[in-house]
Every structure is written in C-alpha cells, then in structure tokens.
Write an enzyme that holds these catalytic residues in place. Structure first.
Site, mmCIF file in Angstrom:
data_model
loop_
_atom_site.group_PDB
_atom_site.id
_atom_site.type_symbol
_atom_site.label_atom_id
_atom_site.label_comp_id
_atom_site.label_asym_id
_atom_site.label_seq_id
_atom_site.Cartn_x
_atom_site.Cartn_y
_atom_site.Cartn_z
ATOM 1 C CB SER A 141 1.396 19.777 69.380
ATOM 2 O OG SER A 141 0.662 19.186 69.600
ATOM 3 C CB THR B 268 8.490 15.749 60.369
ATOM 4 O OG1 THR B 268 7.027 15.972 60.755
ATOM 5 C CG2 THR B 268 8.760 14.324 59.931
ATOM 6 C CB CYS C 190 -5.597 19.830 64.289
ATOM 7 S SG CYS C 190 -5.772 18.019 63.694
#
Ligand SMILES: Cc1cc2nc3c(=O)[nH]c(=O)nc-3n(C[C@H](O)[C@H](O)[C@H](O)COP(=O)(O)O)c2cc1C
Length: 309
Positions: free
Chosen positions: A28, A273, A137
């Site tokens: 995500s 990433t 998060c």
C-alpha cells in the site's frame, strides 16, 4: 513456469476466500491505485494489488518535504494523502472490476466508528476483493497510530471493520510496538482473516547545515532494504504465533528476499519501496521465484511456506 503451482490462499477461514494466482503483491502507498502502472507492464500477472491508504474524506497529507533517502532505505511522511472512499468506490473500483488481478483496499480510520464505516462502504463493491486494515501508519498525528500501538485499540479497530463486512480482512501490523505477537494474536481473535507485516519503522533525519529535521513532519516511516532483517524476524515469529495466513513486507527487492519471507512463514509478500527504483520489480521478483522453484525442483509454492525451521 507453466507447470509450477504458485497459487496461495490468503483467507481460508472466510466464506469468499482470497485466492491469489501467485504470492507477489504490491504494498500500500507505493503503487497508487494500480491504474498508474497498467501502461508500464502487465499488472494482471501480479498476485494482488493493494491500493493507497484510504480515509473517509479526501486528504492532502503532511507538509513537504515528505520523502528522504537514507542509508539502505527511505523515510516518508506522506500523511495519508488520498482521494477518499467515495471517489475510490465511484472512480477506481469500476476499473478494477474488469481486472483479473484482485485489488485490496487499504483503509485508515480516525476512530473505531470510521473503521466500521469504511468497511461497510466497501462491502459488496464490485472490483474490491478484500480489505487491508491499516492500524499502523506512523505518519498521521491523529487516528491510526493509537490503534496499532495497543492490544485493545488494535482489536477494536479490527472488530469494527469485521462487523460491517464479509470481505476478507487483512490487518496490517505496526513494528513500532513492544511485542508484535501479542498484537497479532489479539487482532486474529477480533476477526482478522490474515495479517500483513510490517508497516514502516519510525525514524527521522536531520540536515546538519540548517540544523533542522529534514522532513516537514519531523519524523517519518523507514522502509526499504534497511528494515528487511527486522521485518523478516517479525514475520517468522508472528507466523508461529497465529493460525491465519501471514503476508510478509519490508525491504523486499529481489526474489531471494521474497523467498526468505516465504520460508519464514509468509503465504505471500508485498513489494513497496523497491517499486520506486523499478516499477517492474514485483514482476521480476515473481519470475525469480519461479526460476528458483524450477532449479530446486519444487512444484508447489506451499512446499516453501514456513520451510525455514
Ligand atoms: C511512500 C510510502 C507510502 C506508504 N503508504 C502506506 C499506506 O497508505 N498504507 C499502509 O498501510 N502502508 C503504507 N506504506 C508502507 C508500505 O506499504 C510498507 O509496509 C513499507 O513501506 C515496508 O515495505 P517496503 O520496505 O517494501 O517499502 C507506505 C510506504 C511508503 C514508502
């Protein structure tokens, strides 16, 4: 690769199930809504796509700068910039409904009630194959961070989402906790069909010239190769603590990285990433897993899951 069985099931306990043709997913926040990459390569070949974290209202995110490179990784403080759930259901889901690759929607609530509302709004929406509940998060000042940090709030967010949807529910764990296996056990008891881990690790960088934090938000979340050994260890431990599928994530940049997570006990992996350096990375990783299986004479992916004992 045709004789290989790379399939994996992420929600065996859910009546709808979440079968994937292969174990390579996108993480995500690193692959947009998938639509952005449809021109770059055949994204239908992926196991699943997890879209950007989605909130009830559209959000603009944190002040710039929001992304800084560090040794072996990246610090981000995007702050949940997204189009909001209504636009996602209206504009993105109809596109996904025509795709072969399952799309999973990552949700972030600012209260227990918001998790319930978000899950309810996605229930029955064509094109949505599952929900990933982001309780972890580290970039948002209100909401998310508290949920991932305690057993009670993590379980409450999970139960709230569970109560409002029959869609497969993946809960994404934060590494910024004292004992991740306790959180894992609590959210499974609250109704999670699967777990994904890890989200980013809290960190910061300082610009010595200006003597100020580099990120506009001061701190951010570390991702990339630097976090891989930490993520791998957490996946290994969590996979042995729960009886639902675990999805490994954190610094995966090669097929070998992905295989390490699978052997640690992950039923699937998410690539994040690494996509920034090479958008085709998930596909290369998938092909590399196939080559490894051929070389090793392994015909089914399931033979490798948890193989490292
Ligand atoms: C720019 C950026 C944005 C992210 N946004 C989200 C998000 O919206 N929701 C979420 O659950 N994780 C988010 N993450 C975390 C990733 O999905 C992943 O858990 C983490 O980056 C570790 O994997 P990686 O090292 O392969 O990137 C984000 C990561 C990055 C780098």
């Amino acid at each position: 690769m045709s004789s290989l069985d790379l399939s994996t099931q992420l929600a065996p306990g859910n009546s709808r199930g979440l079968p994937l043709a292969n174990p390579v997913m996108t993480a995500s926040g690193t692959f947009g809504y998938g639509t952005e990459y449809a021109e770059v390569f055949d994204i239908q070949k992926l196991g699943a796509i997890v879209c950007k974290g989605t909130t009830l209202q559209a959000r603009t995110g944190n002040p710039q700068p929001r992304l800084v490179e560090t040794t072996g990784g990246v610090l981000n403080s995007i702050g949940m910039e997204n189009i909001g759930i209504d636009a996602l259901v209206k504009e993105k889901a109809p596109v996904w409904a025509n795709w072969r690759v399952p799309v999973i929607v990552n949700i972030l609530g600012q209260s227990v009630e918001e998790y319930a509302e978000l899950a309810g709004l996605l229930d029955g929406v064509a094109g949505v194959s599952g929900i990933e509940v982001n309780i972890s998060c580290p970039n948002v000042k209100t909401g998310g961070i508290e949920f991932g940090a305690s057993l009670e709030s993590a379980a409450a967010a999970t139960a709230a989402a569970r109560g409002n949807t029959s869609l497969p529910l993946i809960v994404k764990l934060s590494p910024n906790v004292t004992e991740i296996t306790e959180i894992a056990t609590a959210v499974v008891a609250a109704g999670a069909d699967a777990l994904s881990l890890i989200n980013t690790i809290k960190g910061m960088a300082i610009d010595t010239g200006s003597r100020k934090p580099v990120l506009g938000n001061v701190s951010g979340g570390l991702s990339g190769p630097a976090i891989k050994p930490v993520a791998l260890h957490m996946v290994y431990r969590v996979a042995r603590s729960v009886d639902v599928p675990v999805i490994g994530c954190g610094g995966i940049a090669s097929a070998n990285d992905a295989l390490e997570f699978i052997m640690a006990g992950a039923s699937a992996v998410q690539v994040g990433t690494a996509i920034f350096a090479d958008p085709r990375a998930p596909l290369d990783i998938l092909e590399g897993i196939g080559r490894f299986m051929e070389k090793e004479g392994v015909s089914r992916l399931s033979e490798l899951i948890g193989a490292a004992t």
